[in-house]
Design an enzyme around this catalytic site. Structure first.
Site, short mmCIF file in Angstrom:
data_model
loop_
_atom_site.label_atom_id
_atom_site.label_comp_id
_atom_site.label_asym_id
_atom_site.label_seq_id
_atom_site.Cartn_x
_atom_site.Cartn_y
_atom_site.Cartn_z
N SER A 235 11.10 -21.20 -116.08
CA SER A 235 11.32 -21.05 -117.38
C SER A 235 11.24 -22.26 -118.33
CB SER A 235 12.70 -20.37 -117.97
OG SER A 235 12.78 -19.67 -119.14
N ASP B 36 6.02 -10.59 -117.51
CA ASP B 36 7.19 -11.38 -118.03
C ASP B 36 7.33 -11.07 -119.32
OD1 ASP B 36 8.63 -13.54 -119.01
OD2 ASP B 36 7.44 -15.10 -118.19
N HIS C 3 10.49 -11.99 -115.51
CA HIS C 3 10.60 -13.23 -115.99
C HIS C 3 11.58 -14.07 -114.54
CE1 HIS C 3 10.59 -16.96 -118.17
NE2 HIS C 3 11.92 -16.99 -118.31
#
Length: 434
Positions: A246, A340, A374
């Site tokens: 991330s 995602d 994600h």
């Protein structure tokens, strides 16, 4: 009346107690698969298997599936198909990857790696309600292999935890960084150390005496952490690896681009531009790629979808935020979850690969996981469809489908280890610098 030995054996089996077995042992590391078997049922008996895990904050995660015993009254999840429930079909680890939080928007996180998670596996008689409890076994899923050292680090400005594998080193060194949640997550680092790596889990805000909030980031802090790990006597050189996800994915790319001593970098669903905060290094400032909250979408269930809020780093002034990854002297692995919903990580990986190719570089790999979301974690962490985003202030959707997400995590865990083993030795490092 006379009974043959076969009849006696059959009669005894019919009256044997129901038993759950977790093989090869009820105790294992969290990233290890187990074989779940049920014995002592009646032939073709239908039962419900339930898994329950309560985390350190009291949140309950649970899954269930209906099974039918075979002709000798046994169920083996490695070959017996689930008839329905949280999943269906033959899924040896389905009870684990299908765990779902009882309360909405909760993500399973291990906060103290010195203790295991306990997963209760129960067998219930089939029925509309939970049914009678027939048997129960507990799978103790730990995070520290025997002999792994956990060493808190307060060295200069660095606040971290170093995990060293058992045995004589030196070991390949990996710097492990998480995203914008703050604190010091250690569970991925401890599991990776259990697989033979010296891993430094690094905090960079909201931990001990580090800043409580982020307004800007200084690359010198991460440089200090790299230097600490590289010079540790138990760490094999000449370079280390960086593992990030991330927001920390773009931090990892900046580290590889500006700092010496990094041989291999893995960015999981990261961005190819500096995001959210200014990044400073020796008088240079990379401005953040900004976002527009007006592009936020509320789903029918009231959860925020923020996938399209971040600006396009390839357009106009946004290009000032691009990270000069062509300067890096390392190998890259860009990991992408195709579904995602946090941001457009597939596009960011494509742009990163394009930039490297245009500069004559082939020092990268891209792996794409369809229907994954994600947060790609170590194996058997349950899929998290939505949870509170600390920066947004409300729950957001993360994307992904549980089964595909779980399969991606298992595959990725093997790829991470293979990538670092390949490129964290002298020969591979020299090749990566070509």
């Amino acid at each position: 009346m006379l009974f043959s030995p076969r009849c006696l054996s059959t009669a005894a089996a019919c009256h044997s107690p129901v038993r759950v077995r977790v093989l090869p042992s009820p105790k294992c590391l969290f990233d290890e698969p187990v074989q779940v078997k049920v014995e002592g049922l009646s032939p073709n008996q239908e039962v419900v298997l339930r898994a329950k895990l309560t985390d350190e904050r009291g949140e309950l995660f649970q899954s269930s599936a209906t099974y039918r015993a075979d002709g000798i009254g046994e169920i083996d999840l490695s070959r017996s198909p689930a008839l329905g429930g949280s999943f269906s079909g033959t899924e040896p680890m389905g009870l684990f990857w299908a765990l779902t939080a009882k309360n909405a928007h909760k993500k399973l996180v291990k906060r103290d790696v010195r203790t295991p998670f306990l997963v209760d596996i129960e067998v219930h008689s089939d029925g509309d309600t939970e049914g009678q409890l027939l048997a129960k076994e507990t799978n103790e899923r730990g995070f520290l292999a025997e002999g792994v050292e956990r060493l808190p680090v307060r060295e200069g400005k660095v606040r971290a935890t170093l995990f060293l594998p058992p045995g004589r080193g030196p070991f390949p060194g990996v710097l492990d960084i998480y995203g914008t949640g703050g604190g010091l997550p250690e569970y991925r680092a401890s599991l990776l150390a259990s697989r033979g790596f010296a891993v430094l889990a690094l905090a960079y805000y909201s931990y001990q005496d580090l800043p409580k909030d982020i307004r800007e980031l200084e690359l010198e802090y991460f440089e200090e952490a790299v230097s600490f790990l590289r010079t540790h006597p138990q760490v094999k050189g000449p370079g280390i690896g960086v593992l990030a996800v991330s927001k920390s994915g773009d931090l990892a790319l900046s580290m590889a681009s500006y700092l010496p001593g990094i041989s291999a970098t893995i960015s999981i669903n990261g961005c190819n531009a500096n995001t959210l905060y200014p990044l400073r290094y020796k008088g240079t400032v990379i401005p953040p790629l900004l976002f527009k909250s007006s592009r936020l979408i509320l789903t029918k269930s009231g959860i925020a979808n923020i996938r399209d809020t971040l600006n396009n780093p390839a357009e106009g002034e946004n290009r000032q935020s691009l990270i000069p990854i062509e300067q890096a002297q390392c190998r890259f692995l860009f990991v992408v979850a195709e579904d995602d919903q946090n941001w457009k990580s597939p596009f960011f990986a494509e742009e990163a690969a394009k930039r490297l190719r245009e500069c004559g570089k082939e020092n990268f790999e891209v792996v794409v996981y369809p229907r994954a979301g994600h947060y790609l974690e170590p194996p058997y962490f349950p899929h998290c469809p939505s949870s509170l985003h600390l920066l947004v202030g409300v729950p957001v959707v993360w994307g992904g489908e549980p089964k595909s997400h779980g399969e991606a995590q298992v595959d990725l865990w093997g790829r991470i280890q293979a990538f670092f083993k390949k490129y964290l030795d002298g020969e591979s490092t020299s090749k990566a610098r070509m």
